[in-house]
Motif scaffolding. Structure first.
Motif, PDB file in Angstrom:
ATOM      1  N   LYS A  56       0.788  -1.233   0.000  1.00  0.00           N
ATOM      2  CA  LYS A  56       0.000   0.000   0.000  1.00  0.00           C
ATOM      3  C   LYS A  56       0.819   1.281   0.000  1.00  0.00           C
ATOM      4  O   LYS A  56       0.278   2.340  -0.331  1.00  0.00           O
ATOM      5  CB  LYS A  56      -0.930   0.002   1.224  1.00  0.00           C
ATOM      6  N   LEU A  57       2.073   1.224   0.377  1.00  0.00           N
ATOM      7  CA  LEU A  57       2.865   2.442   0.445  1.00  0.00           C
ATOM      8  C   LEU A  57       3.747   2.562  -0.791  1.00  0.00           C
ATOM      9  O   LEU A  57       4.212   1.557  -1.339  1.00  0.00           O
ATOM     10  CB  LEU A  57       3.728   2.451   1.712  1.00  0.00           C
ATOM     11  N   ARG A  58       3.970   3.780  -1.208  1.00  0.00           N
ATOM     12  CA  ARG A  58       4.817   4.052  -2.370  1.00  0.00           C
ATOM     13  C   ARG A  58       6.113   4.694  -1.890  1.00  0.00           C
ATOM     14  O   ARG A  58       6.109   5.781  -1.311  1.00  0.00           O
ATOM     15  CB  ARG A  58       4.086   4.985  -3.342  1.00  0.00           C
ATOM     16  N   PHE A  59       7.223   4.039  -2.139  1.00  0.00           N
ATOM     17  CA  PHE A  59       8.514   4.572  -1.726  1.00  0.00           C
ATOM     18  C   PHE A  59       9.575   4.080  -2.704  1.00  0.00           C
ATOM     19  O   PHE A  59       9.384   3.092  -3.426  1.00  0.00           O
ATOM     20  CB  PHE A  59       8.870   4.146  -0.293  1.00  0.00           C
ATOM     21  N   ARG A  60      10.683   4.774  -2.738  1.00  0.00           N
ATOM     22  CA  ARG A  60      11.757   4.456  -3.668  1.00  0.00           C
ATOM     23  C   ARG A  60      12.398   3.115  -3.297  1.00  0.00           C
ATOM     24  O   ARG A  60      12.706   2.859  -2.132  1.00  0.00           O
ATOM     25  CB  ARG A  60      12.812   5.559  -3.650  1.00  0.00           C
ATOM     26  N   GLY A  61      12.577   2.265  -4.289  1.00  0.00           N
ATOM     27  CA  GLY A  61      13.199   0.961  -4.068  1.00  0.00           C
ATOM     28  C   GLY A  61      12.227  -0.123  -3.662  1.00  0.00           C
ATOM     29  O   GLY A  61      12.668  -1.202  -3.244  1.00  0.00           O
ATOM     30  N   ALA A  62      10.926   0.118  -3.778  1.00  0.00           N
ATOM     31  CA  ALA A  62       9.934  -0.880  -3.360  1.00  0.00           C
ATOM     32  C   ALA A  62      10.026  -2.143  -4.217  1.00  0.00           C
ATOM     33  O   ALA A  62       9.990  -3.261  -3.705  1.00  0.00           O
ATOM     34  CB  ALA A  62       8.533  -0.284  -3.424  1.00  0.00           C
ATOM     35  N   LYS A  63      10.172  -1.965  -5.534  1.00  0.00           N
ATOM     36  CA  LYS A  63      10.255  -3.123  -6.424  1.00  0.00           C
ATOM     37  C   LYS A  63      11.542  -3.904  -6.202  1.00  0.00           C
ATOM     38  O   LYS A  63      11.557  -5.134  -6.255  1.00  0.00           O
ATOM     39  CB  LYS A  63      10.147  -2.671  -7.880  1.00  0.00           C
ATOM     40  N   LEU A  64      12.623  -3.190  -5.947  1.00  0.00           N
ATOM     41  CA  LEU A  64      13.887  -3.866  -5.660  1.00  0.00           C
ATOM     42  C   LEU A  64      13.800  -4.663  -4.373  1.00  0.00           C
ATOM     43  O   LEU A  64      14.273  -5.810  -4.289  1.00  0.00           O
ATOM     44  CB  LEU A  64      15.010  -2.835  -5.564  1.00  0.00           C
ATOM     45  N   LEU A  65      13.170  -4.084  -3.358  1.00  0.00           N
ATOM     46  CA  LEU A  65      12.998  -4.777  -2.088  1.00  0.00           C
ATOM     47  C   LEU A  65      12.124  -6.016  -2.256  1.00  0.00           C
ATOM     48  O   LEU A  65      12.408  -7.076  -1.684  1.00  0.00           O
ATOM     49  CB  LEU A  65      12.380  -3.828  -1.056  1.00  0.00           C
ATOM     50  N   PHE A 107      13.064  -9.998  -1.533  1.00  0.00           N
ATOM     51  CA  PHE A 107      12.243 -10.930  -0.768  1.00  0.00           C
ATOM     52  C   PHE A 107      12.004 -12.218  -1.557  1.00  0.00           C
ATOM     53  O   PHE A 107      12.092 -13.322  -1.015  1.00  0.00           O
ATOM     54  CB  PHE A 107      10.904 -10.287  -0.413  1.00  0.00           C
ATOM     55  N   LEU A 108      11.694 -12.066  -2.836  1.00  0.00           N
ATOM     56  CA  LEU A 108      11.454 -13.238  -3.676  1.00  0.00           C
ATOM     57  C   LEU A 108      12.727 -14.057  -3.860  1.00  0.00           C
ATOM     58  O   LEU A 108      12.676 -15.292  -3.914  1.00  0.00           O
ATOM     59  CB  LEU A 108      10.908 -12.802  -5.039  1.00  0.00           C
ATOM     60  N   ALA A 109      13.878 -13.381  -3.946  1.00  0.00           N
ATOM     61  CA  ALA A 109      15.139 -14.097  -4.147  1.00  0.00           C
ATOM     62  C   ALA A 109      15.490 -14.963  -2.948  1.00  0.00           C
ATOM     63  O   ALA A 109      16.082 -16.042  -3.099  1.00  0.00           O
ATOM     64  CB  ALA A 109      16.264 -13.102  -4.423  1.00  0.00           C
ATOM     65  N   THR A 110      15.150 -14.505  -1.755  1.00  0.00           N
ATOM     66  CA  THR A 110      15.471 -15.297  -0.559  1.00  0.00           C
ATOM     67  C   THR A 110      14.692 -16.610  -0.510  1.00  0.00           C
ATOM     68  O   THR A 110      15.130 -17.562   0.139  1.00  0.00           O
ATOM     69  CB  THR A 110      15.170 -14.497   0.711  1.00  0.00           C
ATOM     70  N   LEU A 111      13.537 -16.670  -1.188  1.00  0.00           N
ATOM     71  CA  LEU A 111      12.750 -17.902  -1.188  1.00  0.00           C
ATOM     72  C   LEU A 111      13.403 -18.989  -2.024  1.00  0.00           C
ATOM     73  O   LEU A 111      13.092 -20.167  -1.858  1.00  0.00           O
ATOM     74  CB  LEU A 111      11.337 -17.616  -1.715  1.00  0.00           C
ATOM     75  N   VAL A 112      14.287 -18.595  -2.944  1.00  0.00           N
ATOM     76  CA  VAL A 112      14.950 -19.577  -3.803  1.00  0.00           C
ATOM     77  C   VAL A 112      16.023 -20.337  -3.032  1.00  0.00           C
ATOM     78  O   VAL A 112      16.281 -21.515  -3.286  1.00  0.00           O
ATOM     79  CB  VAL A 112      15.550 -18.882  -5.034  1.00  0.00           C
ATOM     80  N   LEU A 113      16.652 -19.670  -2.065  1.00  0.00           N
ATOM     81  CA  LEU A 113      17.738 -20.285  -1.314  1.00  0.00           C
ATOM     82  C   LEU A 113      17.195 -21.247  -0.267  1.00  0.00           C
ATOM     83  O   LEU A 113      16.332 -20.880   0.528  1.00  0.00           O
ATOM     84  CB  LEU A 113      18.581 -19.211  -0.622  1.00  0.00           C
ATOM     85  N   PRO A 114      17.675 -22.488  -0.225  1.00  0.00           N
ATOM     86  CA  PRO A 114      17.271 -23.400   0.855  1.00  0.00           C
ATOM     87  C   PRO A 114      17.885 -22.974   2.177  1.00  0.00           C
ATOM     88  O   PRO A 114      18.914 -22.283   2.224  1.00  0.00           O
ATOM     89  CB  PRO A 114      17.820 -24.753   0.389  1.00  0.00           C
ATOM     90  N   GLY A 115      17.255 -23.380   3.257  1.00  0.00           N
ATOM     91  CA  GLY A 115      17.729 -22.970   4.571  1.00  0.00           C
ATOM     92  C   GLY A 115      19.118 -23.462   4.904  1.00  0.00           C
ATOM     93  O   GLY A 115      19.861 -22.815   5.662  1.00  0.00           O
ATOM     94  N   GLU A 116      19.512 -24.617   4.344  1.00  0.00           N
ATOM     95  CA  GLU A 116      20.831 -25.174   4.641  1.00  0.00           C
ATOM     96  C   GLU A 116      21.965 -24.295   4.122  1.00  0.00           C
ATOM     97  O   GLU A 116      23.092 -24.367   4.612  1.00  0.00           O
ATOM     98  CB  GLU A 116      20.958 -26.576   4.039  1.00  0.00           C
ATOM     99  N   VAL A 117      21.680 -23.470   3.097  1.00  0.00           N
ATOM    100  CA  VAL A 117      22.726 -22.623   2.523  1.00  0.00           C
ATOM    101  C   VAL A 117      23.129 -21.515   3.494  1.00  0.00           C
ATOM    102  O   VAL A 117      24.302 -21.149   3.591  1.00  0.00           O
ATOM    103  CB  VAL A 117      22.236 -22.022   1.188  1.00  0.00           C
ATOM    104  N   THR A 118      22.167 -20.977   4.223  1.00  0.00           N
ATOM    105  CA  THR A 118      22.422 -19.833   5.104  1.00  0.00           C
ATOM    106  C   THR A 118      22.577 -20.218   6.569  1.00  0.00           C
ATOM    107  O   THR A 118      22.743 -19.338   7.410  1.00  0.00           O
ATOM    108  CB  THR A 118      21.273 -18.824   4.981  1.00  0.00           C
ATOM    109  N   ILE A 119      22.526 -21.494   6.884  1.00  0.00           N
ATOM    110  CA  ILE A 119      22.508 -21.882   8.293  1.00  0.00           C
ATOM    111  C   ILE A 119      23.850 -21.583   8.973  1.00  0.00           C
ATOM    112  O   ILE A 119      23.893 -21.235  10.165  1.00  0.00           O
ATOM    113  CB  ILE A 119      22.129 -23.374   8.426  1.00  0.00           C
ATOM    114  N   ILE A 120      24.963 -21.679   8.226  1.00  0.00           N
ATOM    115  CA  ILE A 120      26.269 -21.377   8.824  1.00  0.00           C
ATOM    116  C   ILE A 120      26.391 -19.890   9.124  1.00  0.00           C
ATOM    117  O   ILE A 120      26.832 -19.491  10.217  1.00  0.00           O
ATOM    118  CB  ILE A 120      27.400 -21.847   7.893  1.00  0.00           C
TER     119      ILE A 120
END
Length: 288
Positions: free
Chosen positions: A111-120, A124-137
């Motif tokens: 609902k809010l319009r701010f600079r960098g919203a699409k990049l943000l 968020f979508l990119a983090t869903l691609v990474l499995p949890g085991e990759v970032t656990i360390i």
């Protein structure tokens, strides 16, 4: 007078024949049997007494002499209630973080319009691609540097805001007609007032979905608490139940009883929020 021919009955895309109905119900019953049978077998095993052989050639589903002694013996073997309290503390932190953080972030993206919203949103979508085991360390290094190793807060912090939950709340807020926000802006409402009086009343169903997912994820998590926690007094229930495998490896009745103890809170939470859960699923599937 010429008689008009009555149009014949043609089957359309939405017409279901009797054979298709039978096939659908047969598949549903098969899926139900595959998902429910292991749970029922664990429940049956947890109620069987020591004089019953569970490794017979023809297994008996119903216990011959049902007993609750296995549950009592689990409580005597490990501090199961202390572990359950630790799991509840972790789950409460995770639920609070997701309910507050995912709601605020989802509303801002929707609902809010701010600079960098699409990049943000893309991040968020990119983090869903990474499995949890990759970032656990990296998560463990971060938690240790913050001095939160071997603490319940260190267990709960990485799951305090789930990216999937943020996207679910964003979808729910997007389904609210923009005219409502525009009218509130004309009346002088701030972003917090629009969130409180317009946003939250319309996304309660999706919020319950987020709460259920957050609770199940925090309650069932095993790998991360096993890595972070070293003091047995801080063990969560899923980690503490592993003592049953080592101490009573030849008695699966106790393991089954411990499994049922850990499963009961999930049933209670889902039964309490199920009507909101299905409402939230409909809100996420149907927009407009």
């Amino acid at each position: 007078m010429a008689a008009h021919a009555r149009p014949g009955r043609h089957s359309g895309f939405n017409t279901i024949t009797t054979g298709e109905k039978v096939l659908r119900y047969a598949l549903l019953l098969l899926v139900l049997a595959l998902t429910v049978s292991p749970f029922l077998w664990q429940l049956s095993t947890s109620l069987k007494s020591l004089d019953e052989d569970i490794y017979t050639q023809t297994p008996s589903f119903l216990p011959e002499h049902p007993t609750l002694d296995n549950y009592a013996q689990v409580a005597e073997t490990i501090p199961v209630w202390s572990y359950a309290v630790n799991s509840l503390i972790v789950a409460a932190i995770v639920i609070t973080g997701n309910a507050v953080g995912a709601t605020i972030a989802g509303y801002a993206l929707a609902k809010l319009r701010f600079r960098g919203a699409k990049l943000l949103l893309g991040l968020f979508l990119a983090t869903l691609v990474l499995p949890g085991e990759v970032t656990i360390i990296s998560q463990y290094v971060t938690i240790r540097s913050l001095g939160l190793a071997d603490t319940l807060l260190g267990v709960a912090l990485p799951g305090a805001i789930g990216m999937l939950n943020v996207l679910l709340m964003r979808t729910a807020f997007q389904a609210i007609p923009p005219e409502m926000d525009e009218a509130a802006i004309i009346d002088g409402a701030t972003a917090w007032e629009r969130l409180r009086h317009i946003g939250l009343p319309n996304v309660r169903g999706m919020l319950s979905v987020v709460i259920i997912f957050a609770f199940i994820g925090a309650w069932d998590d095993f790998l991360w608490p096993l890595i972070v926690l070293t003091n047995p007094d801080n063990y969560t229930l899923t980690v503490g139940l592993q003592y049953l495998n080592g101490t009573f490896s030849a008695n699966p009745r106790l393991i089954a009883a411990g499994t049922m103890i850990s499963f009961v809170p999930i049933v209670i939470v889902f039964a309490s929020l199920q009507r909101f859960f299905f409402r939230g699923v409909e809100e996420g599937a149907i927009k407009g």
